[in-house]
Write a protein that holds these residues in place. Structure first.
Motif, PDB file in Angstrom:
ATOM      1  N   PHE A 163       0.831  -1.208   0.000  1.00 23.79           N
ATOM      2  CA  PHE A 163       0.000   0.000   0.000  1.00 23.79           C
ATOM      3  C   PHE A 163       0.866   1.258   0.000  1.00 23.79           C
ATOM      4  N   ILE A 164       1.897   1.278   0.845  1.00 25.48           N
ATOM      5  CA  ILE A 164       2.783   2.440   0.913  1.00 25.48           C
ATOM      6  C   ILE A 164       3.501   2.644  -0.417  1.00 25.48           C
ATOM      7  N   TRP A 165       3.913   1.535  -1.054  1.00 23.49           N
ATOM      8  CA  TRP A 165       4.584   1.644  -2.357  1.00 23.49           C
ATOM      9  C   TRP A 165       3.652   2.266  -3.394  1.00 23.49           C
ATOM     10  N   LYS A 166       2.386   1.916  -3.344  1.00 16.44           N
ATOM     11  CA  LYS A 166       1.419   2.532  -4.255  1.00 16.44           C
ATOM     12  C   LYS A 166       1.380   4.047  -4.043  1.00 16.44           C
ATOM     13  N   GLY A 167       1.426   4.459  -2.773  1.00 15.94           N
ATOM     14  CA  GLY A 167       1.432   5.887  -2.467  1.00 15.94           C
ATOM     15  C   GLY A 167       2.677   6.577  -2.991  1.00 15.94           C
ATOM     16  N   ILE A 168       3.819   5.905  -2.861  1.00 17.71           N
ATOM     17  CA  ILE A 168       5.084   6.484  -3.325  1.00 17.71           C
ATOM     18  C   ILE A 168       5.080   6.673  -4.840  1.00 17.71           C
ATOM     19  N   GLY A 182       8.474   7.334   2.254  1.00 21.30           N
ATOM     20  CA  GLY A 182       9.746   6.668   2.027  1.00 21.30           C
ATOM     21  C   GLY A 182      10.331   6.099   3.304  1.00 21.30           C
ATOM     22  N   ILE A 183      10.240   6.859   4.384  1.00 32.49           N
ATOM     23  CA  ILE A 183      10.745   6.391   5.680  1.00 32.49           C
ATOM     24  C   ILE A 183       9.949   5.168   6.145  1.00 32.49           C
ATOM     25  N   SER A 184       8.633   5.241   6.025  1.00 33.73           N
ATOM     26  CA  SER A 184       7.787   4.124   6.445  1.00 33.73           C
ATOM     27  C   SER A 184       8.031   2.890   5.583  1.00 33.73           C
ATOM     28  N   TYR A 185       8.213   3.109   4.287  1.00 31.06           N
ATOM     29  CA  TYR A 185       8.456   1.978   3.384  1.00 31.06           C
ATOM     30  C   TYR A 185       9.768   1.291   3.735  1.00 31.06           C
ATOM     31  N   GLY A 186      10.798   2.091   4.017  1.00 37.78           N
ATOM     32  CA  GLY A 186      12.081   1.527   4.398  1.00 37.78           C
ATOM     33  C   GLY A 186      11.963   0.690   5.658  1.00 37.78           C
ATOM     34  N   GLN A 187      11.153   1.159   6.599  1.00 34.78           N
ATOM     35  CA  GLN A 187      10.984   0.431   7.856  1.00 34.78           C
ATOM     36  C   GLN A 187      10.237  -0.881   7.641  1.00 34.78           C
ATOM     37  N   THR A 188       9.153  -0.847   6.873  1.00 31.96           N
ATOM     38  CA  THR A 188       8.398  -2.078   6.629  1.00 31.96           C
ATOM     39  C   THR A 188       9.228  -3.063   5.817  1.00 31.96           C
ATOM     40  N   PHE A 189      10.038  -2.557   4.893  1.00 28.02           N
ATOM     41  CA  PHE A 189      10.906  -3.421   4.095  1.00 28.02           C
ATOM     42  C   PHE A 189      11.933  -4.097   5.007  1.00 28.02           C
ATOM     43  N   PHE A 190      12.492  -3.327   5.942  1.00 29.44           N
ATOM     44  CA  PHE A 190      13.441  -3.874   6.921  1.00 29.44           C
ATOM     45  C   PHE A 190      12.780  -4.964   7.748  1.00 29.44           C
ATOM     46  N   VAL A 191      11.561  -4.711   8.201  1.00 26.01           N
ATOM     47  CA  VAL A 191      10.842  -5.689   9.020  1.00 26.01           C
ATOM     48  C   VAL A 191      10.599  -6.968   8.224  1.00 26.01           C
TER      49      VAL A 191
END
Length: 198
Positions: A163-168, A182-191
């Protein structure tokens, strides 16, 4: 009373200066209310966030609850409450995606025209940022508790990452929003990679 002030602190109608003053009062009030009664009120107010007919903006109330230590502690210690929190984020994200896809806003072939930025579209973009920001604070809380497994929420996290990637990739997203997403996407990707090994 303690409950009234607590609910006011979570309301989306309460401005930040007033919210900070209320939080200060809450800390003092807790000392004058029986411990068990305080815990019961905290639990009832936290649980009310998942009831859509109680709060005007449950997502905002959840975001504020994550910034109030007693409610944050209750949320991160209760798997059932955490499941409801992730469920609320997923539900909101599905509504936003449906609205944006209906307007074909995720796959624009050219630069968006100014008239595309209707009030409804602006609201959807802002809502996307709010979901992303709330997910970020929720994951931050959980990552600080190394004894908490994120595995039960893997499906929700993966869906929210998409969902966040769609927003980006949405051309209507403004620069400030892109930074937050971008910050949130990086965090979810890390998780996903480090914690869940998806």
């Amino acid at each position: 009373s303690y409950r009234l002030l607590l609910e006011l602190s979570l309301s989306n109608k309460t401005n930040q200066p007033t919210r900070r003053a209320i939080r200060s009062c809450l800390s003092t009030l807790r000392a004058f209310v029986a411990t068990e009664q305080v815990k019961e009120i905290d639990q009832e107010v936290l649980s009310s966030i998942w009831k859509s007919n109680f709060w005007e903006n449950s997502l905002q109330s959840m975001f504020e609850a994550c910034h109030y230590e007693p409610l944050e502690s209750l949320l991160t210690q209760d798997r059932a409450e955490l499941s409801k929190a992730f469920g609320l984020l997923v539900e909101d994200s599905n509504t936003i995606v449906s609205d944006m896809e209906d307007k074909s806003l995720y796959n624009l072939s050219s630069q968006p025209s100014q008239h595309s930025l209707t009030e409804n579209v602006e609201a959807a973009i802002q809502r996307t940022i709010e979901v992303s920001s709330t997910l970020k604070i929720l994951l931050t809380m959980l990552l600080h508790q190394r004894d908490k497994s994120l595995e039960p929420y893997a499906g929700s996290i993966k869906q929210l990452n998409s969902f966040i990637w769609k927003g980006i990739t949405c051309q209507l997203m403004h620069p400030d929003g892109l930074s937050k997403l971008g910050i949130s996407y990086g965090q979810t990707f890390f998780v996903e990679i480090r914690e869940l090994q998806l």
